[in-house]
Write a protein that holds these residues in place. Structure first.
Motif: not given
Ligand SMILES: [Zn+2]
Length: 264
Positions: A24, A26-27, A55, A58
């Motif tokens: 992902c 973002v994470c 993910c 998100h």
């Protein structure tokens, strides 16, 4: 009328995975969906540049409007795993008191007292399971053919190098490729207690073995040694397959399969 979307081509998906660092944006989580940064209903095509990895959490945020397309675009420009140089740690859900490890068709089942070391090279356990406060903790280190570490599991925390050509979770299988159709590592995770290594390289201080679905293979200039089909079931051997060359000590822990090898 519901629109029928064309599938995203495998090569485009791979390009997106590589750019995003196999997680992902973002994470860094290793489970993700392919998201169109500008909505598919508007662009009506799958272009790698407009695709990113999110993910499920998100992705849901973006779908609900709790994360804007611009925020996703920013994350896509500097993906989490790319910034870190490795994937964000993913915690495998192992637990219980029995461990079942299979490496190249050799299986090691142990009711856990303290420790199980199914594969040891030159004194170093490269796959290891231990218990602590009722938790089953798996550790392993996998290498590429040149001996560089590509993937680690440290007390159930899985991490991989983002410099690899391709990494992909396909349901419960983690597949690492070094080139198109060239699988470097394949591990099947079956919590709470089982792990199967179907493809891998392991290496320590001059000693390397290759694992295929059929065998653990040790090659020398003179020939090769195949270790396959062994079933080590709950016997008092904390160590499974142990390979040791003449420059290293055998070690004091009892092993089920002890192989002294000569290097060179
Ligand atoms: Zn995420």
């Amino acid at each position: 009328m519901r629109e029928i979307r064309a599938k995203i081509e495998a090569a485009i998906k791979r390009e997106v995975r590589q750019r995003c660092g196999f997680g992902c944006v973002v994470c860094g989580k290793p489970f993700y969906e392919y998201d169109h940064i500008n909505e598919y209903s508007k662009v009506k095509e799958h272009e790698a540049d407009n695709l990113t990895l999110l993910c499920p959490d998100h992705h849901a945020e973006k779908t609900r409007g709790l994360r804007s397309a611009d925020q996703v675009r920013d994350a896509n420009a500097a993906p989490f795993n790319r910034r870190m140089g490795s994937s964000s740690p993913y915690r495998l859900a192992y637990g219980g008191t029995v461990s079942k490890v299979s490496i190249g068709s050799n299986s090691f089942v142990q009711t856990m007292g303290s420790i199980s070391e199914p594969l040891v090279l030159n004194g170093e356990p490269l796959v290891r399971v231990r218990t602590e406060s009722g938790n089953l903790l798996v550790s392993a280190r996998l290498f590429d053919a040149s001996g560089a570490v590509i993937l680690t599991i440290d007390d159930n925390e899985l991490k991989y190098d983002t410099g690899i050509w391709d990494v992909e979770f396909v349901s419960d299988r983690l597949i690492v490729r070094e080139a198109h159709r060239k699988i470097l590592a394949k591990i099947v995770f079956s919590p709470p207690d089982s792990i199967t290594v179907e493809r891998a390289h392991f290496s320590h201080e001059g000693l390397s073995v290759q694992v295929t679905a059929r065998e653990i293979l040790y090659r020398t200039k003179r020939g090769k040694l195949s270790i396959s089909g062994n079933s080590v079931l709950d016997i008092p051997y904390p160590r499974g397959v142990v390979l040791t060359d003449e420059n290293h000590e055998l070690g004091s822990l009892p092993a089920a399969i002890n192989v002294p090898v000569r290097v060179g």
